[in-house]
Motif scaffolding. Sequence first.
Motif, PDB file in Angstrom:
ATOM      1  N   ALA A  87       0.836  -1.211   0.000  1.00  0.00           N
ATOM      2  CA  ALA A  87       0.000   0.000   0.000  1.00  0.00           C
ATOM      3  C   ALA A  87       0.868   1.258   0.000  1.00  0.00           C
ATOM      4  N   LEU A  88       1.927   1.243   0.785  1.00  0.00           N
ATOM      5  CA  LEU A  88       2.847   2.389   0.811  1.00  0.00           C
ATOM      6  C   LEU A  88       3.512   2.566  -0.543  1.00  0.00           C
ATOM      7  N   ASP A  89       3.953   1.474  -1.122  1.00  0.00           N
ATOM      8  CA  ASP A  89       4.596   1.541  -2.437  1.00  0.00           C
ATOM      9  C   ASP A  89       3.649   2.086  -3.497  1.00  0.00           C
ATOM     10  N   VAL A  90       2.409   1.634  -3.474  1.00  0.00           N
ATOM     11  CA  VAL A  90       1.416   2.112  -4.448  1.00  0.00           C
ATOM     12  C   VAL A  90       1.168   3.603  -4.269  1.00  0.00           C
ATOM     13  N   LEU A  91       1.055   4.054  -3.024  1.00  0.00           N
ATOM     14  CA  LEU A  91       0.822   5.476  -2.761  1.00  0.00           C
ATOM     15  C   LEU A  91       1.956   6.336  -3.306  1.00  0.00           C
ATOM     16  N   VAL A  92       3.200   5.969  -3.018  1.00  0.00           N
ATOM     17  CA  VAL A  92       4.303   6.820  -3.447  1.00  0.00           C
ATOM     18  C   VAL A  92       4.515   6.747  -4.960  1.00  0.00           C
ATOM     19  N   ILE A  93       4.227   5.618  -5.575  1.00  0.00           N
ATOM     20  CA  ILE A  93       4.291   5.545  -7.041  1.00  0.00           C
ATOM     21  C   ILE A  93       3.224   6.448  -7.650  1.00  0.00           C
ATOM     22  N   ALA A  94       2.030   6.428  -7.064  1.00  0.00           N
ATOM     23  CA  ALA A  94       0.959   7.312  -7.539  1.00  0.00           C
ATOM     24  C   ALA A  94       1.338   8.780  -7.363  1.00  0.00           C
ATOM     25  N   MET A  95       1.966   9.111  -6.229  1.00  0.00           N
ATOM     26  CA  MET A  95       2.405  10.497  -6.009  1.00  0.00           C
ATOM     27  C   MET A  95       3.450  10.904  -7.044  1.00  0.00           C
ATOM     28  N   GLY A  96       4.392  10.034  -7.320  1.00  0.00           N
ATOM     29  CA  GLY A  96       5.401  10.328  -8.334  1.00  0.00           C
ATOM     30  C   GLY A  96       4.781  10.528  -9.703  1.00  0.00           C
ATOM     31  N   ALA A  97       3.830   9.676 -10.048  1.00  0.00           N
ATOM     32  CA  ALA A  97       3.148   9.803 -11.343  1.00  0.00           C
ATOM     33  C   ALA A  97       2.353  11.107 -11.417  1.00  0.00           C
ATOM     34  N   ALA A  98       1.679  11.457 -10.324  1.00  0.00           N
ATOM     35  CA  ALA A  98       0.908  12.702 -10.302  1.00  0.00           C
ATOM     36  C   ALA A  98       1.824  13.915 -10.432  1.00  0.00           C
ATOM     37  N   LEU A  99       2.930  13.913  -9.706  1.00  0.00           N
ATOM     38  CA  LEU A  99       3.875  15.032  -9.812  1.00  0.00           C
ATOM     39  C   LEU A  99       4.422  15.149 -11.231  1.00  0.00           C
ATOM     40  N   ALA A 100       4.753  14.027 -11.839  1.00  0.00           N
ATOM     41  CA  ALA A 100       5.256  14.045 -13.214  1.00  0.00           C
ATOM     42  C   ALA A 100       4.195  14.572 -14.170  1.00  0.00           C
ATOM     43  N   LEU A 101       2.971  14.083 -14.041  1.00  0.00           N
ATOM     44  CA  LEU A 101       1.881  14.521 -14.916  1.00  0.00           C
ATOM     45  C   LEU A 101       1.648  16.020 -14.790  1.00  0.00           C
ATOM     46  N   TRP A 102       1.496  16.499 -13.569  1.00  0.00           N
ATOM     47  CA  TRP A 102       1.247  17.929 -13.349  1.00  0.00           C
ATOM     48  C   TRP A 102       2.418  18.790 -13.810  1.00  0.00           C
ATOM     49  N   GLY A 103       3.616  18.331 -13.525  1.00  0.00           N
ATOM     50  CA  GLY A 103       4.792  19.085 -13.907  1.00  0.00           C
ATOM     51  C   GLY A 103       4.972  19.166 -15.421  1.00  0.00           C
ATOM     52  N   PHE A 104       4.801  18.038 -16.102  1.00  0.00           N
ATOM     53  CA  PHE A 104       4.965  18.056 -17.554  1.00  0.00           C
ATOM     54  C   PHE A 104       3.822  18.810 -18.233  1.00  0.00           C
ATOM     55  N   ARG A 105       2.635  18.787 -17.627  1.00  0.00           N
ATOM     56  CA  ARG A 105       1.539  19.627 -18.141  1.00  0.00           C
ATOM     57  C   ARG A 105       1.904  21.096 -18.065  1.00  0.00           C
ATOM     58  N   ALA A 106       2.511  21.502 -16.959  1.00  0.00           N
ATOM     59  CA  ALA A 106       2.918  22.896 -16.789  1.00  0.00           C
ATOM     60  C   ALA A 106       4.008  23.250 -17.797  1.00  0.00           C
ATOM     61  N   VAL A 107       4.968  22.361 -17.988  1.00  0.00           N
ATOM     62  CA  VAL A 107       6.042  22.624 -18.972  1.00  0.00           C
ATOM     63  C   VAL A 107       5.437  22.795 -20.357  1.00  0.00           C
ATOM     64  N   CYS A 108       4.527  21.918 -20.731  1.00  0.00           N
ATOM     65  CA  CYS A 108       3.884  22.019 -22.042  1.00  0.00           C
ATOM     66  C   CYS A 108       3.084  23.310 -22.176  1.00  0.00           C
ATOM     67  N   ALA A 109       2.386  23.692 -21.108  1.00  0.00           N
ATOM     68  CA  ALA A 109       1.573  24.906 -21.154  1.00  0.00           C
ATOM     69  C   ALA A 109       2.428  26.154 -21.282  1.00  0.00           C
ATOM     70  N   VAL A 110       3.561  26.169 -20.624  1.00  0.00           N
ATOM     71  CA  VAL A 110       4.413  27.373 -20.617  1.00  0.00           C
ATOM     72  C   VAL A 110       5.280  27.468 -21.858  1.00  0.00           C
ATOM     73  N   PHE A 111       5.778  26.345 -22.332  1.00  0.00           N
ATOM     74  CA  PHE A 111       6.781  26.397 -23.400  1.00  0.00           C
ATOM     75  C   PHE A 111       6.251  25.973 -24.768  1.00  0.00           C
ATOM     76  N   ALA A 112       5.010  25.579 -24.860  1.00  0.00           N
ATOM     77  CA  ALA A 112       4.468  25.151 -26.160  1.00  0.00           C
ATOM     78  C   ALA A 112       4.229  26.327 -27.079  1.00  0.00           C
TER      79      ALA A 112
END
Length: 112
Positions: A87-112
């Motif tokens: 359960a801990l592993d799943v939570l932190v993997i989900a957090m990493g995926a969410a941070l990556a998704l949100w971060g890359f969305r911001a990069v695309c929005a700013v630099f596209a």
Amino acid sequence: MNVRMQVLLWTAQRASAAVLAVCVIVHLVTIIYAVRNGLSAAEVLGRTRGSIAWAGFYSIFVAAVAVHAPIGLRSVLAETFNWRGRALDVLVIAMGAALALWGFRAVCAVFA
């Protein structure tokens, strides 16, 4: 968790910390430069929009955060709440995926 996985997480945490240190310094220097030269947010965006170099830099920044933060969170939760297991592993993997998704969305929005 086996020793090999612990070594992998430890190495990833330290490597991402080194990348983050450089990225934070570059980011802060850029902000200080912009502020001291009286640039507005619109002017900064105008200068950086479409820049492959800045998009690449911030993509590396986002990737480092997406690796570093979940590993640290995993350690904090394990030590503070004695939480172990899948359960801990799943939570932190989900957090990493969410941070990556949100971060890359911001990069695309700013630099596209």
